[in-house]
Write a protein that holds these residues in place. Structure first.
Motif, PDB file in Angstrom:
ATOM      1  N   ILE A   1       7.450   9.390  -6.090  1.00  0.00           N
ATOM      2  CA  ILE A   1       8.677   8.836  -6.329  1.00  0.00           C
ATOM      3  C   ILE A   1       8.428   7.777  -7.530  1.00  0.00           C
ATOM      4  CG2 ILE A   1       9.990   7.344  -5.239  1.00  0.00           C
ATOM      5  CD1 ILE A   1      10.307   9.873  -3.540  1.00  0.00           C
ATOM      6  N   LEU A   2       7.974   7.175  -7.861  1.00  0.00           N
ATOM      7  CA  LEU A   2       7.741   6.225  -8.883  1.00  0.00           C
ATOM      8  C   LEU A   2       6.311   6.434  -9.702  1.00  0.00           C
ATOM      9  CD1 LEU A   2       7.591   3.044  -6.531  1.00  0.00           C
ATOM     10  CD2 LEU A   2       9.559   4.320  -7.448  1.00  0.00           C
ATOM     11  N   ALA A   3       6.796   5.541 -10.865  1.00  0.00           N
ATOM     12  CA  ALA A   3       6.398   5.710 -11.331  1.00  0.00           C
ATOM     13  C   ALA A   3       5.473   4.499 -12.480  1.00  0.00           C
ATOM     14  CB  ALA A   3       6.102   6.870 -13.446  1.00  0.00           C
ATOM     15  N   LYS A   4       4.287   4.449 -13.408  1.00  0.00           N
ATOM     16  CA  LYS A   4       3.807   2.269 -13.592  1.00  0.00           C
ATOM     17  C   LYS A   4       5.246   2.371 -14.728  1.00  0.00           C
ATOM     18  CE  LYS A   4      -0.451   2.256 -12.186  1.00  0.00           C
ATOM     19  NZ  LYS A   4      -1.795   2.539 -12.973  1.00  0.00           N
ATOM     20  N   GLY A   5       6.460   1.113 -14.852  1.00  0.00           N
ATOM     21  CA  GLY A   5       7.081  -0.121 -15.767  1.00  0.00           C
ATOM     22  C   GLY A   5       5.897  -0.109 -17.132  1.00  0.00           C
ATOM     23  N   LEU A   6       7.159  -0.559 -17.951  1.00  0.00           N
ATOM     24  CA  LEU A   6       6.815  -1.149 -18.601  1.00  0.00           C
ATOM     25  C   LEU A   6       4.823  -2.304 -18.858  1.00  0.00           C
ATOM     26  CD1 LEU A   6       9.263  -0.836 -21.797  1.00  0.00           C
ATOM     27  CD2 LEU A   6       7.884   0.883 -20.891  1.00  0.00           C
ATOM     28  N   LYS A   7       5.423  -2.479 -18.151  1.00  0.00           N
ATOM     29  CA  LYS A   7       4.641  -4.100 -17.511  1.00  0.00           C
ATOM     30  C   LYS A   7       3.857  -3.787 -16.925  1.00  0.00           C
ATOM     31  CE  LYS A   7       7.971  -7.737 -19.952  1.00  0.00           C
ATOM     32  NZ  LYS A   7       8.522  -8.997 -19.268  1.00  0.00           N
ATOM     33  N   SER A   8       2.763  -4.214 -16.274  1.00  0.00           N
ATOM     34  CA  SER A   8       1.845  -4.691 -15.724  1.00  0.00           C
ATOM     35  C   SER A   8       2.298  -4.845 -13.773  1.00  0.00           C
ATOM     36  CB  SER A   8       0.634  -5.108 -15.641  1.00  0.00           C
ATOM     37  OG  SER A   8      -0.153  -4.793 -14.244  1.00  0.00           O
ATOM     38  N   GLY A   9       1.829  -3.883 -13.145  1.00  0.00           N
ATOM     39  CA  GLY A   9       2.600  -4.279 -11.897  1.00  0.00           C
ATOM     40  C   GLY A   9       4.096  -3.765 -11.296  1.00  0.00           C
TER      41      GLY A   9
ATOM     42  N   ASN B   1       0.963  -1.076  -0.189  1.00  0.00           N
ATOM     43  CA  ASN B   1      -0.105   0.078   0.198  1.00  0.00           C
ATOM     44  C   ASN B   1       0.752   1.496   0.116  1.00  0.00           C
ATOM     45  OD1 ASN B   1      -2.698   1.458   0.147  1.00  0.00           O
ATOM     46  ND2 ASN B   1      -1.370   2.010   1.684  1.00  0.00           N
ATOM     47  N   ARG B   2       1.892   1.123   0.965  1.00  0.00           N
ATOM     48  CA  ARG B   2       3.078   2.381   1.075  1.00  0.00           C
ATOM     49  C   ARG B   2       3.493   2.430  -0.823  1.00  0.00           C
ATOM     50  NH1 ARG B   2       0.792   1.858   5.109  1.00  0.00           N
ATOM     51  NH2 ARG B   2       1.493   2.417   6.964  1.00  0.00           N
ATOM     52  N   VAL B   3       3.392   1.433  -1.423  1.00  0.00           N
ATOM     53  CA  VAL B   3       4.517   1.634  -2.641  1.00  0.00           C
ATOM     54  C   VAL B   3       3.858   2.182  -3.807  1.00  0.00           C
ATOM     55  CG1 VAL B   3       5.362   0.446  -4.432  1.00  0.00           C
ATOM     56  CG2 VAL B   3       6.318  -0.553  -1.717  1.00  0.00           C
ATOM     57  N   ARG B   4       2.440   2.369  -3.733  1.00  0.00           N
ATOM     58  CA  ARG B   4       1.122   2.554  -4.233  1.00  0.00           C
ATOM     59  C   ARG B   4       0.923   3.502  -4.122  1.00  0.00           C
ATOM     60  NH1 ARG B   4      -1.030  -3.020  -3.344  1.00  0.00           N
ATOM     61  NH2 ARG B   4      -0.646  -4.338  -4.461  1.00  0.00           N
ATOM     62  N   ASN B   5       1.388   4.239  -2.941  1.00  0.00           N
ATOM     63  CA  ASN B   5       1.074   5.377  -3.014  1.00  0.00           C
ATOM     64  C   ASN B   5       2.270   6.322  -3.059  1.00  0.00           C
ATOM     65  OD1 ASN B   5      -1.549   5.346  -1.035  1.00  0.00           O
ATOM     66  ND2 ASN B   5      -0.546   5.508   0.951  1.00  0.00           N
ATOM     67  N   LEU B   6       3.191   6.137  -3.420  1.00  0.00           N
ATOM     68  CA  LEU B   6       4.297   6.824  -4.024  1.00  0.00           C
ATOM     69  C   LEU B   6       4.436   6.797  -5.822  1.00  0.00           C
ATOM     70  CD1 LEU B   6       7.201   4.856  -2.351  1.00  0.00           C
ATOM     71  CD2 LEU B   6       6.497   6.910  -1.524  1.00  0.00           C
ATOM     72  N   LEU B   7       2.936   6.825  -6.123  1.00  0.00           N
ATOM     73  CA  LEU B   7       2.601   7.286  -7.322  1.00  0.00           C
ATOM     74  C   LEU B   7       1.897   8.747  -7.308  1.00  0.00           C
ATOM     75  CD1 LEU B   7       2.992   4.216  -7.821  1.00  0.00           C
ATOM     76  CD2 LEU B   7       1.847   4.299 -10.194  1.00  0.00           C
ATOM     77  N   LYS B   8       1.416   8.379  -6.378  1.00  0.00           N
ATOM     78  CA  LYS B   8       0.172  10.196  -5.884  1.00  0.00           C
ATOM     79  C   LYS B   8       1.345  11.225  -5.944  1.00  0.00           C
ATOM     80  CE  LYS B   8      -3.122   6.862  -3.923  1.00  0.00           C
ATOM     81  NZ  LYS B   8      -3.625   6.810  -2.326  1.00  0.00           N
ATOM     82  N   ASP B   9       0.799  12.431  -6.198  1.00  0.00           N
ATOM     83  CA  ASP B   9       1.167  13.721  -5.844  1.00  0.00           C
ATOM     84  C   ASP B   9       1.850  13.966  -4.870  1.00  0.00           C
ATOM     85  OD1 ASP B   9       1.511  14.259  -8.978  1.00  0.00           O
ATOM     86  OD2 ASP B   9      -0.725  15.222  -8.975  1.00  0.00           O
ATOM     87  N   GLN B  10       0.793  13.936  -3.528  1.00  0.00           N
ATOM     88  CA  GLN B  10       1.115  13.712  -2.631  1.00  0.00           C
ATOM     89  C   GLN B  10       2.296  13.463  -1.512  1.00  0.00           C
ATOM     90  OE1 GLN B  10      -1.978  12.988  -3.506  1.00  0.00           O
ATOM     91  NE2 GLN B  10      -3.001  11.846  -2.403  1.00  0.00           N
ATOM     92  N   TYR B  11       2.105  12.815  -2.567  1.00  0.00           N
ATOM     93  CA  TYR B  11       3.790  11.254  -2.241  1.00  0.00           C
ATOM     94  C   TYR B  11       4.812  11.612  -2.800  1.00  0.00           C
ATOM     95  CZ  TYR B  11       0.434   8.954   1.047  1.00  0.00           C
ATOM     96  OH  TYR B  11      -0.695   8.864   2.324  1.00  0.00           O
ATOM     97  N   GLY B  12       4.666  12.998  -3.033  1.00  0.00           N
ATOM     98  CA  GLY B  12       6.486  12.849  -3.963  1.00  0.00           C
ATOM     99  C   GLY B  12       6.055  13.549  -5.190  1.00  0.00           C
TER     100      GLY B  12
END
Length: 451
Positions: A386-394, A373-384
């Motif tokens: 930090i991350l973006a989705k890669g080429l493959k799902s997941g 859950n924490r890692v998925r939050n890192l895709l959100k604006d309010q959490y950076g």
């Protein structure tokens, strides 16, 4: 020269000539690991009508390569001062007329300084430029008088006539220009410069991966551009920066410390230069004679480097780790296993998270669901973010590649080991560090994933 006998002003002058975290490298002897690219640029500039486009990730040293190549080119011209190339930075509101006008202003001013390079007549009266060898102001606001590309070409021809050698123009961050009209003008300008054999050479830099991303459908200008991809620094180029800088001040640095610097810099010369700069300041502040870098010196320098990072670069990290639950920092460290381009699954991140948490015995270890859950939050604006989705799902990648180096610095400052395979990586890199002393070849072999 030894650190302890230098006065402060001499130290500052020599320091900022050797390590340059805040401005581009200007001289080839300080530009490590880019010999091939410098040679390719030089060869491209000799071709009539050809210009250069350097592309790569933010922070890999595009501006340093461009500035050094321009300096080297000017240095090799008869009677040329290497510091007189034209340097222009683009922004979203840049126009081609503004760019050409800026070139003319800079070139006319600098030609007054280069008295040997300017044609011998006392005054040059041209359609666009009225030039005399005194300090009178330029009589024309070039940009306001440019009405079309023909005007731009004629003005650049007059600029060319002020010099006895091809003038170099570095245009930094050309991909900042987004207006389709200006992009079309740029493509047409490059084409006409080549067709009309105007001897003004351009070195463009940009983060775009291809010319298509800059020129779009205006591919007719492609034959006027030599494209040079700039990867991250090779491993031994990274530690060569540190070794050479310390050697200049007669201070020895162990291979293991150089390897740490190479690792946490993540291949971005900015971080290497910043750490070495802070390290040298630390050593200079020691009252007794310093001949060797201690590990305590290194970690103090890393802390200083963390504190010296700009808010723009540190903001996503700080936004992520200052959440109410106060358990995001270790999660962010675990995301470093996400390779720059390939991406990685959360399951692999969790394996590295448990390795990190084993070093922090007093802290609660998140279970798998909460970690996910924490890692998925890192895709959100309010959490950076930090991350973006890669080429493959997941799969996940870093949204801003250069941020990885800052994350490494933060972990290193707390003496956290990030990679399960770190011991193996260090042994391999120690061998390469020793081998590089006997060879001029720069190693580009890949380290274990996450490094």
């Amino acid at each position: 020269m030894a650190l302890n006998i230098l006065d402060r002003q001499t130290f500052i002058r020599e320091l900022h000539e050797i390590v340059t975290p805040t401005h581009p490298v200007l001289y080839a002897k300080y530009l490590k690991g880019r010999d091939i690219q410098l040679k390719n640029i030089e060869q491209a500039l000799f071709a009539v009508g050809r210009n250069v486009f350097i592309y790569g990730e933010r922070g890999v040293g595009k501006s340093s390569l461009a500035a050094t190549a321009a300096n080297e080119w000017m240095k090799n011209q008869a009677d040329a001062d290497p510091n007189t190339y034209i340097d222009i930075a683009c922004s979203p509101d840049s126009t081609i007329y503004g760019l050409v006008g800026n070139i003319a202003r800079q070139a006319t001013f600098k030609s007054r300084i280069l008295k040997k390079s300017v044609k011998s007549s006392f005054g040059i009266n041209l359609k666009w430029i009225t030039y005399k060898r005194d300090n009178e102001k330029i009589e024309l606001d070039f940009t306001k008088e440019l009405n079309d590309l023909s005007d731009c070409i004629e003005l650049l021809k007059e600029v060319e006539s002020l010099y006895h050698f091809p003038l170099i123009v570095v245009v930094d961050e050309v991909d900042q220009i987004k207006n389709p009209v200006e992009i079309e003008r740029l493509a047409n300008l490059l084409k006409q410069l080549g067709d009309k054999r105007v001897d003004v050479k351009f070195i463009f830099t940009g983060v775009a991966k291809t010319l298509d991303e800059i020129l779009g459908s205006h591919r007719s200008a492609a034959r006027q551009l030599e494209t040079i991809e700039l990867p991250k620094l090779s491993w031994d180029a990274r530690w060569d920066i540190a070794k050479d800088a310390l050697s200049h001040f007669n201070v020895k640095i162990d291979d293991d410390i150089c390897i740490r610097i190479a690792m946490i810099s993540d291949g971005y010369p900015f971080y290497v230069h910043l750490i070495v700069e802070k390290l040298l300041w630390r050593l200079f502040s020691i009252e007794k004679e310093v001949t060797h870098v201690e590990w305590s010196d290194y970690y103090e320098a890393v802390n200083d480097a963390v504190n010296g990072i700009s808010a723009e670069l540190s903001r996503p990290y700080l936004q992520a780790v200052t959440q109410r639950s106060q358990d995001y920092e270790e999660v962010v460290w675990a995301t470093l296993v996400a390779d720059n381009n390939i991406g990685v699954y959360i399951k692999e991140m969790y394996t590295h998270y448990k390795f990190i948490m084993a070093q922090l015995k007093e802290k609660e270890v998140l279970d798998q669901d909460r970690f996910y859950n924490r890692v998925r939050n890192l895709l959100k604006d309010q959490y950076g973010p930090i991350l973006a989705k890669g080429l493959k799902s997941g799969q996940y990648v870093y949204k801003e590649k250069m941020l990885r180096g800052y994350v490494r610095l933060k972990a290193e400052a707390q003496k956290i080991h990030l990679n399960i395979d770190e011991a193996k990586a260090i042994d391999d890199l120690r061998f390469k560090a020793n081998a590089s002393v006997k060879s001029t070849k720069y190693y580009s072999s890949k380290a274990p994933r996450g490094w």
